[in-house]
Design a protein around this motif. Sequence first.
Motif, PDB file in Angstrom:
ATOM      1  N   ALA A 145      31.037 -13.170  74.610  1.00  0.00           N
ATOM      2  CA  ALA A 145      30.648 -13.692  73.298  1.00  0.00           C
ATOM      3  C   ALA A 145      31.871 -14.191  72.533  1.00  0.00           C
ATOM      4  CB  ALA A 145      29.925 -12.607  72.502  1.00  0.00           C
ATOM      5  N   ILE A 146      32.947 -13.419  72.575  1.00  0.00           N
ATOM      6  CA  ILE A 146      34.133 -13.808  71.805  1.00  0.00           C
ATOM      7  C   ILE A 146      34.771 -15.073  72.384  1.00  0.00           C
ATOM      8  CG2 ILE A 146      36.464 -13.073  71.199  1.00  0.00           C
ATOM      9  CD1 ILE A 146      35.343 -10.247  70.957  1.00  0.00           C
ATOM     10  N   ILE A 147      34.838 -15.135  73.713  1.00  0.00           N
ATOM     11  CA  ILE A 147      35.452 -16.316  74.325  1.00  0.00           C
ATOM     12  C   ILE A 147      34.621 -17.567  74.032  1.00  0.00           C
ATOM     13  CG2 ILE A 147      36.117 -17.374  76.501  1.00  0.00           C
ATOM     14  CD1 ILE A 147      37.919 -15.170  76.090  1.00  0.00           C
ATOM     15  N   THR A 148      33.298 -17.457  74.165  1.00  0.00           N
ATOM     16  CA  THR A 148      32.489 -18.646  73.903  1.00  0.00           C
ATOM     17  C   THR A 148      32.605 -19.055  72.441  1.00  0.00           C
ATOM     18  OG1 THR A 148      30.608 -17.161  73.703  1.00  0.00           O
ATOM     19  CG2 THR A 148      30.788 -18.404  75.731  1.00  0.00           C
ATOM     20  N   GLN A 149      32.736 -18.056  71.575  1.00  0.00           N
ATOM     21  CA  GLN A 149      32.908 -18.390  70.163  1.00  0.00           C
ATOM     22  C   GLN A 149      34.233 -19.126  69.946  1.00  0.00           C
ATOM     23  OE1 GLN A 149      33.429 -15.127  67.363  1.00  0.00           O
ATOM     24  NE2 GLN A 149      31.930 -16.140  66.088  1.00  0.00           N
ATOM     25  N   ALA A 150      35.269 -18.661  70.634  1.00  0.00           N
ATOM     26  CA  ALA A 150      36.554 -19.343  70.504  1.00  0.00           C
ATOM     27  C   ALA A 150      36.456 -20.773  71.009  1.00  0.00           C
ATOM     28  CB  ALA A 150      37.620 -18.578  71.281  1.00  0.00           C
ATOM     29  N   ILE A 151      35.692 -20.968  72.084  1.00  0.00           N
ATOM     30  CA  ILE A 151      35.547 -22.331  72.602  1.00  0.00           C
ATOM     31  C   ILE A 151      34.857 -23.215  71.570  1.00  0.00           C
ATOM     32  CG2 ILE A 151      34.418 -23.717  74.382  1.00  0.00           C
ATOM     33  CD1 ILE A 151      34.924 -21.402  76.304  1.00  0.00           C
ATOM     34  N   ALA A 152      33.834 -22.652  70.910  1.00  0.00           N
ATOM     35  CA  ALA A 152      33.159 -23.425  69.867  1.00  0.00           C
ATOM     36  C   ALA A 152      34.148 -23.790  68.758  1.00  0.00           C
ATOM     37  CB  ALA A 152      31.989 -22.626  69.288  1.00  0.00           C
ATOM     38  N   ALA A 153      35.010 -22.839  68.401  1.00  0.00           N
ATOM     39  CA  ALA A 153      35.998 -23.121  67.354  1.00  0.00           C
ATOM     40  C   ALA A 153      36.959 -24.221  67.810  1.00  0.00           C
ATOM     41  CB  ALA A 153      36.767 -21.850  67.015  1.00  0.00           C
ATOM     42  N   ILE A 154      37.419 -24.114  69.062  1.00  0.00           N
ATOM     43  CA  ILE A 154      38.372 -25.099  69.566  1.00  0.00           C
ATOM     44  C   ILE A 154      37.764 -26.499  69.524  1.00  0.00           C
ATOM     45  CG2 ILE A 154      39.585 -25.894  71.622  1.00  0.00           C
ATOM     46  CD1 ILE A 154      39.845 -22.969  72.452  1.00  0.00           C
ATOM     47  N   LEU A 155      36.537 -26.603  70.023  1.00  0.00           N
ATOM     48  CA  LEU A 155      35.923 -27.938  70.096  1.00  0.00           C
ATOM     49  C   LEU A 155      35.742 -28.527  68.699  1.00  0.00           C
ATOM     50  CD1 LEU A 155      34.883 -29.840  72.284  1.00  0.00           C
ATOM     51  CD2 LEU A 155      32.584 -29.100  71.699  1.00  0.00           C
ATOM     52  N   THR A 156      35.348 -27.688  67.742  1.00  0.00           N
ATOM     53  CA  THR A 156      35.171 -28.204  66.377  1.00  0.00           C
ATOM     54  C   THR A 156      36.494 -28.706  65.820  1.00  0.00           C
ATOM     55  OG1 THR A 156      33.694 -26.336  66.160  1.00  0.00           O
ATOM     56  CG2 THR A 156      34.035 -27.674  64.224  1.00  0.00           C
ATOM     57  N   MET A 163      54.560 -24.913  66.938  1.00  0.00           N
ATOM     58  CA  MET A 163      53.974 -26.193  67.339  1.00  0.00           C
ATOM     59  C   MET A 163      53.546 -27.020  66.142  1.00  0.00           C
ATOM     60  SD  MET A 163      51.846 -25.918  70.818  1.00  0.00           S
ATOM     61  CE  MET A 163      51.047 -24.372  70.621  1.00  0.00           C
ATOM     62  N   GLU A 164      53.213 -26.325  65.043  1.00  0.00           N
ATOM     63  CA  GLU A 164      52.780 -27.041  63.852  1.00  0.00           C
ATOM     64  C   GLU A 164      53.855 -28.006  63.363  1.00  0.00           C
ATOM     65  OE1 GLU A 164      51.449 -24.365  60.780  1.00  0.00           O
ATOM     66  OE2 GLU A 164      49.500 -24.258  61.760  1.00  0.00           O
ATOM     67  N   PHE A 165      55.127 -27.661  63.624  1.00  0.00           N
ATOM     68  CA  PHE A 165      56.187 -28.542  63.150  1.00  0.00           C
ATOM     69  C   PHE A 165      56.192 -29.854  63.936  1.00  0.00           C
ATOM     70  CE2 PHE A 165      60.414 -30.215  62.703  1.00  0.00           C
ATOM     71  CZ  PHE A 165      60.658 -30.012  61.360  1.00  0.00           C
ATOM     72  N   PHE A 166      55.861 -29.763  65.204  1.00  0.00           N
ATOM     73  CA  PHE A 166      55.975 -30.951  66.053  1.00  0.00           C
ATOM     74  C   PHE A 166      54.661 -31.711  66.179  1.00  0.00           C
ATOM     75  CE2 PHE A 166      59.214 -27.967  67.452  1.00  0.00           C
ATOM     76  CZ  PHE A 166      60.339 -28.752  67.334  1.00  0.00           C
ATOM     77  N   LEU A 167      53.550 -31.000  66.115  1.00  0.00           N
ATOM     78  CA  LEU A 167      52.249 -31.648  66.243  1.00  0.00           C
ATOM     79  C   LEU A 167      51.529 -31.513  64.915  1.00  0.00           C
ATOM     80  CD1 LEU A 167      51.321 -29.813  69.499  1.00  0.00           C
ATOM     81  CD2 LEU A 167      51.830 -32.228  69.388  1.00  0.00           C
ATOM     82  N   SER A 168      50.353 -32.105  64.827  1.00  0.00           N
ATOM     83  CA  SER A 168      49.566 -31.878  63.623  1.00  0.00           C
ATOM     84  C   SER A 168      49.037 -30.454  63.644  1.00  0.00           C
ATOM     85  CB  SER A 168      48.407 -32.865  63.580  1.00  0.00           C
ATOM     86  OG  SER A 168      47.482 -32.544  64.576  1.00  0.00           O
ATOM     87  N   GLY A 169      48.683 -29.929  62.448  1.00  0.00           N
ATOM     88  CA  GLY A 169      48.225 -28.552  62.358  1.00  0.00           C
ATOM     89  C   GLY A 169      47.025 -28.277  63.252  1.00  0.00           C
ATOM     90  N   SER A 170      46.088 -29.234  63.292  1.00  0.00           N
ATOM     91  CA  SER A 170      44.878 -28.971  64.060  1.00  0.00           C
ATOM     92  C   SER A 170      45.174 -28.951  65.551  1.00  0.00           C
ATOM     93  CB  SER A 170      43.803 -30.002  63.735  1.00  0.00           C
ATOM     94  OG  SER A 170      44.170 -31.263  64.208  1.00  0.00           O
ATOM     95  N   MET A 171      46.057 -29.849  66.008  1.00  0.00           N
ATOM     96  CA  MET A 171      46.346 -29.861  67.435  1.00  0.00           C
ATOM     97  C   MET A 171      47.118 -28.606  67.834  1.00  0.00           C
ATOM     98  SD  MET A 171      44.765 -32.126  68.787  1.00  0.00           S
ATOM     99  CE  MET A 171      45.331 -32.051  70.484  1.00  0.00           C
ATOM    100  N   ALA A 172      47.996 -28.133  66.929  1.00  0.00           N
ATOM    101  CA  ALA A 172      48.726 -26.907  67.229  1.00  0.00           C
ATOM    102  C   ALA A 172      47.745 -25.762  67.436  1.00  0.00           C
ATOM    103  CB  ALA A 172      49.684 -26.576  66.092  1.00  0.00           C
ATOM    104  N   LYS A 173      46.746 -25.713  66.569  1.00  0.00           N
ATOM    105  CA  LYS A 173      45.774 -24.634  66.670  1.00  0.00           C
ATOM    106  C   LYS A 173      44.946 -24.770  67.948  1.00  0.00           C
ATOM    107  CE  LYS A 173      42.958 -21.726  64.065  1.00  0.00           C
ATOM    108  NZ  LYS A 173      42.595 -21.190  62.801  1.00  0.00           N
ATOM    109  N   VAL A 174      44.517 -26.019  68.221  1.00  0.00           N
ATOM    110  CA  VAL A 174      43.718 -26.243  69.430  1.00  0.00           C
ATOM    111  C   VAL A 174      44.502 -25.819  70.665  1.00  0.00           C
ATOM    112  CG1 VAL A 174      42.820 -28.037  70.945  1.00  0.00           C
ATOM    113  CG2 VAL A 174      42.254 -28.063  68.524  1.00  0.00           C
ATOM    114  N   LEU A 175      45.769 -26.250  70.732  1.00  0.00           N
ATOM    115  CA  LEU A 175      46.572 -25.919  71.915  1.00  0.00           C
ATOM    116  C   LEU A 175      46.750 -24.414  72.053  1.00  0.00           C
ATOM    117  CD1 LEU A 175      49.396 -28.561  72.247  1.00  0.00           C
ATOM    118  CD2 LEU A 175      47.578 -27.997  73.856  1.00  0.00           C
ATOM    119  N   THR A 176      47.071 -23.751  70.925  1.00  0.00           N
ATOM    120  CA  THR A 176      47.269 -22.306  70.987  1.00  0.00           C
ATOM    121  C   THR A 176      46.013 -21.613  71.489  1.00  0.00           C
ATOM    122  OG1 THR A 176      48.495 -22.646  68.956  1.00  0.00           O
ATOM    123  CG2 THR A 176      48.217 -20.393  69.690  1.00  0.00           C
ATOM    124  N   LEU A 177      44.880 -21.955  70.862  1.00  0.00           N
ATOM    125  CA  LEU A 177      43.640 -21.282  71.236  1.00  0.00           C
ATOM    126  C   LEU A 177      43.292 -21.577  72.689  1.00  0.00           C
ATOM    127  CD1 LEU A 177      41.346 -21.729  68.100  1.00  0.00           C
ATOM    128  CD2 LEU A 177      42.680 -19.769  68.781  1.00  0.00           C
TER     129      LEU A 177
END
Lengths: 394, 308
Positions: A155-166, B273-287
């Motif tokens: 559940a947590i991983i799929t939620q993280a994926i939803a967050a990433i995609l958004t 990463m936020e310094f080099f990329l945009s904030g949203s991309m840094a977050k996406v990459l980290t996650l």
Amino acid sequence: MNALKNNLFKRQDLINYGLLAILLVLILPLTLDIFRLNLVGKYLSYAFVAVGLVLCWGYGGILSLGQGVFFGIGGYAMAMFLKLEASSPEATAIQSTPGIPDFMDWNQLTALPWFWEPFHSLGFTTLAILFVAPLFAFIVAVAMFKRRVGGVYFAIITQAIAAILTILIIGQQGYTGGVNGITDLRTLMGWDIRTDSAKYILYFFCVAMLFACLLLAHLVLKSKLGRLLVAIRDREDRVRFSGYDVSSFKIFVFCFAAMLSAIGGAMFTLQVGFMSPTLVGIVPSIEMVIFCALGGRLSIIGAVYGALLVNAAKTTMSEAFPELWLFAMGALFIGVVLAFPNGLAGLYQTLLQKVKERRAAAAAQKTPATPAIAPRNATSDPEPAQGIGVPSQS
Amino acid sequence: MFADYSSSELLAIFAMQGFAGLSLFSIFVLMALGLAIIFGQMGVINMAHGEFMILGAYMTYLTSNLFEALMPGLYGAYFIVAMVVAFVSAGALGALVEWAMIRRLYHRPLDTLLATWGLSLILQQCYRSIFGAREVGVSLPDWLMGSVAVTDMIEIPINGLFVMVLTLLIAAGVYYLMYRSNWGGQVRAVVQNRPMAGAVGINTGKVDRMTFALGCGIAGVAGSAFTMIGSTGPTSGQLYIVDTFLVVVFGGAASLLGTIASAFTISQAQSTMEFFLSGSMAKVLTLLVVVGILMLRPQGLFSLKIRR
């Protein structure tokens, strides 16, 4: 095999499906104006997701908080096709680069990105709607279930994926339309989808697709596969020790649910006329779970009623008392979980059971030989409820 | 992306972003510590954890307003008081929630997720009705303002340092409480075998309530720290809930050390990463990296070696 065939549709199932069909095909279209009917169509597109969740959560025991991702994949695929059709060079002549979608032009893109190109073709789009989401689900599911990760972690991983995609969709404005999403969709193969008659046709198309999906889901549940899913949910280890490859079944049902969600997403785009990241993220994904929970997590028909009821309540309440809506929604989450874990379908089922018992008692006075109800294992969950939401005559 | 900078500049950038990341790190650790207790120890998925944090933030806001209005001379001390108020109020709410809701759901972990999500919606709307939809902020007392210049290129803000020291103290306290105190032993006993723990005379209901309250209270303190780096709105907590869960899972749910290490990794990666990329991309990459690693190593970075 013969026994299986006879059990495929019990009389009660047929009645329940019939009632749903009468409601969706006759009552609602005859009583509602096209604006409201279009809203119902929108709610029904969520029902696809809820049906998928019944399969993977109610039966498979896999709670996915990322169904919005698959809904979004289907919806965006459809929207990309429609958007390309709406951005012909003639229609977008005022842009600095005619022929590309307007939001790309606003974001200083001068050519169509490569992954948009195939969406010129309706055939490819249909394939994308049907298969991209299951493929994505397959990758996630293989990685997780083969390592025996499940339950809460999933559940947590799929939620993280939803967050990433958004975040990704919102961040990459030029490619995705950003937070506004893909809007201003007009025609499907030259057919204007914004007219009232088109909305009627799309509504009935959506209902037909929903019944096709319900039928598919019903077949899956009534097959041996469906029984195995229940077994896996209740005692995963025992099924594994019996020699079954548990993860394959879980992967299958998750992919199937993803496909249903993607179809729902495409239906959403067609009927509502836009697609945006607000339908992809964490909040809508969890809301989709409550549609399924309210309807009854063990009933595919209940899920349809759940989606209809929650969304109808949401529309009515947020029109009338916007600040009360979140309270009501929160109370619904808590109430369903604490008081009715089997949702409306569970209530309906108990009602039916009572009627049946009364009849059996009445019949027993005439003929002494009444077939007893098969004893159940005390530890297993109650018989899958195939009820519908509103209590009605049996 | 590094080519445009000289090596000394790069060093300074990494150092500055690193210290900027430390504020984020502190919030993550405090949030995740509470969650590691509630989720890692008790197995309850508290989706309303962000709202408990925001409760702490609003309490800090109220306390600072109170100090400003009634005793402006002592304004410098408000933050200490605010942390206590935040801890107590979030903990009390946590105990109430445990009593009313959670204790009925210990055997259905996925359902706690839905119920606490409902709770988070209700709390958000409460905050909106009480404090308004607009974000509120507090002003820092004088002694937390300013920064320490380490070299001429690197400056460290004092409030960041303060929050970090505070975080480490709380982390040490939680470690002591969970692994060295008698009470922590009871908590772990209840988690491992509830009937058995009850049989040897532990009041399991009370232990559950206090554990949940402690986790929520720490979230409240996280909210106090949060007011230093951002402004507080009704939905601010929701933004952190996914990151926090990932921090806990990434670190290995039952390991406090893992939680701290993973909070450090995630916040530093994101901030740098936020310094080099945009904030949203840094977050996406980290996650993405975190989710990818979790798919390969689902038990997290630091896992207890136990037989199942």
